[in-house]
Design a protein around this motif. Sequence first.
Motif, PDB file in Angstrom:
ATOM      1  N   PRO A 163      -9.320  15.553  -5.868  1.00 31.72           N
ATOM      2  CA  PRO A 163      -9.384  15.111  -4.464  1.00 31.72           C
ATOM      3  C   PRO A 163      -8.606  13.824  -4.194  1.00 31.72           C
ATOM      4  N   ILE A 164      -8.550  12.910  -5.173  1.00 31.78           N
ATOM      5  CA  ILE A 164      -7.735  11.700  -4.984  1.00 31.78           C
ATOM      6  C   ILE A 164      -6.271  12.093  -4.852  1.00 31.78           C
ATOM      7  N   ALA A 165      -5.809  12.981  -5.732  1.00 33.42           N
ATOM      8  CA  ALA A 165      -4.410  13.412  -5.705  1.00 33.42           C
ATOM      9  C   ALA A 165      -4.070  14.104  -4.387  1.00 33.42           C
ATOM     10  N   ARG A 166      -4.964  14.961  -3.903  1.00 31.69           N
ATOM     11  CA  ARG A 166      -4.704  15.647  -2.625  1.00 31.69           C
ATOM     12  C   ARG A 166      -4.619  14.650  -1.474  1.00 31.69           C
ATOM     13  N   CYS A 167      -5.517  13.681  -1.496  1.00 30.66           N
ATOM     14  CA  CYS A 167      -5.518  12.645  -0.453  1.00 30.66           C
ATOM     15  C   CYS A 167      -4.200  11.882  -0.457  1.00 30.66           C
ATOM     16  N   LEU A 168      -3.775  11.445  -1.641  1.00 34.97           N
ATOM     17  CA  LEU A 168      -2.561  10.628  -1.735  1.00 34.97           C
ATOM     18  C   LEU A 168      -1.306  11.455  -1.519  1.00 34.97           C
ATOM     19  N   ASP A 169      -1.337  12.717  -1.888  1.00 37.41           N
ATOM     20  CA  ASP A 169      -0.199  13.591  -1.634  1.00 37.41           C
ATOM     21  C   ASP A 169       0.008  13.738  -0.126  1.00 37.41           C
ATOM     22  N   GLY A 170      -1.092  13.810   0.596  1.00 37.94           N
ATOM     23  CA  GLY A 170      -1.008  13.922   2.055  1.00 37.94           C
ATOM     24  C   GLY A 170      -0.538  12.629   2.707  1.00 37.94           C
ATOM     25  N   LEU A 171      -0.966  11.507   2.183  1.00 36.35           N
ATOM     26  CA  LEU A 171      -0.587  10.217   2.773  1.00 36.35           C
ATOM     27  C   LEU A 171       0.833   9.811   2.403  1.00 36.35           C
ATOM     28  N   GLY A 172       1.262  10.165   1.189  1.00 34.36           N
ATOM     29  CA  GLY A 172       2.607   9.815   0.738  1.00 34.36           C
ATOM     30  C   GLY A 172       2.856   8.319   0.741  1.00 34.36           C
ATOM     31  N   LYS A 173       4.074   7.929   1.125  1.00 37.79           N
ATOM     32  CA  LYS A 173       4.456   6.518   1.079  1.00 37.79           C
ATOM     33  C   LYS A 173       3.659   5.659   2.047  1.00 37.79           C
ATOM     34  N   SER A 174       3.058   6.287   3.052  1.00 37.03           N
ATOM     35  CA  SER A 174       2.265   5.502   4.012  1.00 37.03           C
ATOM     36  C   SER A 174       1.079   4.843   3.325  1.00 37.03           C
ATOM     37  N   PHE A 175       0.592   5.457   2.237  1.00 37.22           N
ATOM     38  CA  PHE A 175      -0.493   4.834   1.461  1.00 37.22           C
ATOM     39  C   PHE A 175      -0.006   3.531   0.845  1.00 37.22           C
ATOM     40  N   ASP A 176       1.173   3.551   0.247  1.00 37.93           N
ATOM     41  CA  ASP A 176       1.711   2.354  -0.404  1.00 37.93           C
ATOM     42  C   ASP A 176       1.859   1.213   0.590  1.00 37.93           C
ATOM     43  N   ARG A 177       2.429   1.541   1.762  1.00 38.19           N
ATOM     44  CA  ARG A 177       2.644   0.509   2.778  1.00 38.19           C
ATOM     45  C   ARG A 177       1.332  -0.026   3.322  1.00 38.19           C
ATOM     46  N   ALA A 178       0.370   0.868   3.543  1.00 39.49           N
ATOM     47  CA  ALA A 178      -0.921   0.436   4.087  1.00 39.49           C
ATOM     48  C   ALA A 178      -1.647  -0.496   3.122  1.00 39.49           C
ATOM     49  N   VAL A 179      -1.630  -0.151   1.832  1.00 38.08           N
ATOM     50  CA  VAL A 179      -2.270  -1.006   0.828  1.00 38.08           C
ATOM     51  C   VAL A 179      -1.567  -2.360   0.750  1.00 38.08           C
ATOM     52  N   ALA A 180      -0.234  -2.349   0.810  1.00 36.94           N
ATOM     53  CA  ALA A 180       0.521  -3.607   0.749  1.00 36.94           C
ATOM     54  C   ALA A 180       0.264  -4.469   1.979  1.00 36.94           C
ATOM     55  N   ASP A 181       0.243  -3.843   3.171  1.00 33.88           N
ATOM     56  CA  ASP A 181      -0.072  -4.590   4.393  1.00 33.88           C
ATOM     57  C   ASP A 181      -1.448  -5.239   4.280  1.00 33.88           C
ATOM     58  N   TRP A 182      -2.401  -4.438   3.822  1.00 34.05           N
ATOM     59  CA  TRP A 182      -3.776  -4.928   3.672  1.00 34.05           C
ATOM     60  C   TRP A 182      -3.823  -6.094   2.679  1.00 34.05           C
TER      61      TRP A 182
END
Length: 458
Positions: free
Chosen positions: A408-427
């Motif tokens: 489920p973690i992989a499916r979540c991150l596959d769906g978010l893609g690079k937006s996950f990286d940017r969101a975590v960095a912004d945060w």
Amino acid sequence: MTITADEIGAWPNLTGRGDPVALLQEQDATRLRDLIPVRHERMAVSPFTFYRGAAAVMAADLASTPNSGITTQLCGDAHLSNFGLFLSPERHLVFDLNDFDETHPGPFEWDVKRLAASMTVAAQGNGSTDKEAHRAARRAARAYRKTIIESNGKSALRCWYDRVDSEEVLRDIGDKLDTVATERMAKVLRKSRHRNSEQALSKLCVTDESGVHIRSDPPLLIPAREVFPGFSAQDVNEVFQGLFESYRKSVPAHLAALLEQYTFVEAARKVVGVGSVGTRCWIALFAGRELGDPLFLQLKEASRSVLAPYTAPSRFRNQGHRVVFGQQLMQASSDILLGWLSTPTFTSDERGTAQDPAGISDFYVRQLRDGKGSVVIEDMPVDRLTLYGELCGTVLAQAHARGSARAPIARCLDGLGKSFDRAVADWSVHYSAINAADHSRLVAAIAAGDVEAVPLEA
């Protein structure tokens, strides 16, 4: 439950947020009184040292944000300095997470944010710009995302065995560093290989006419006979021998047979870390058939995880057992002598040391040193820090992939893609500002005399 990138990047709710210093003082209530000012002093050194000791503060902030609802075993305190080197049971030097005091099930992204925010705090502390710090955090999040997605295509056993050897570290990133940095890394690796019980014996002990003793270096290292002056040496030894027997029952039978070959010599109280200062921590020296066969064990107090107030209850009654379970689940190669025990709590005041009739302390036990080593984060330029953060992101993903939530973690991150990286960095960049303000609040409280702080050497 699904989560969007905007929700991943949602800032902590600061409305009605508790005073971070007050939260730290709540933790102080269960710690050794004479060491609490040392903890404050260490945390006040810089925003990064404050961050290292303020896991409880960040846990409360994380709990105020939306979460994925995807629960896995968390390290609970996955900042940069809690990754390092140690020897595997096969005597290979590996790189992995190495501190699990706060391990607890929780939303997977909490560990990622704890790591990424430590990147921004450390990078800014080392002179980097916000843009450089953001990039470093984004690269760590990207390494986590790619590794966890890749793990979903592997078998459970393959994920269980995945690990990072020290030789891989030097091979994969050594050619990306300058000559001085590469030589420094090689020196860390060489030094780590020789950090063991024999080396601890030579560094921590002295020999006199009565035999070998752990040296007295208060308040950093205090032999048990000095911590409990009202007890005879025989009584103190009997207490620790009893603890050793209790601990031995927690390890598998074949390892208990190994431990039977060692005899207790002496114990001492030792100050460790930043966030752990003030918790009860002992080292114990054991000897095989002769003192040339030493074994040093560390007994470290285990309190309730800082994540516990915001997650489902732990299934472990003994907090030391909780730590050992989390470490054995998340590490590719764990210390074979990990174990746990409970013991009555002893308190100290102006009248001396006495047993608290209402108190029970949980401990976990591990080998002291055993090849353990780490890099100095505070002197890393941003390019090296970024590479190191990517390595930590990879290792954190491997740790999470050992659990059943990797799909489920992989499916979540596959769906978010690079937006996950940017969101975590912004945060992370935003949280570094919160952390800096919290650090300033502690420094101000110390200056005003509201919080006591003294150097360890005082």
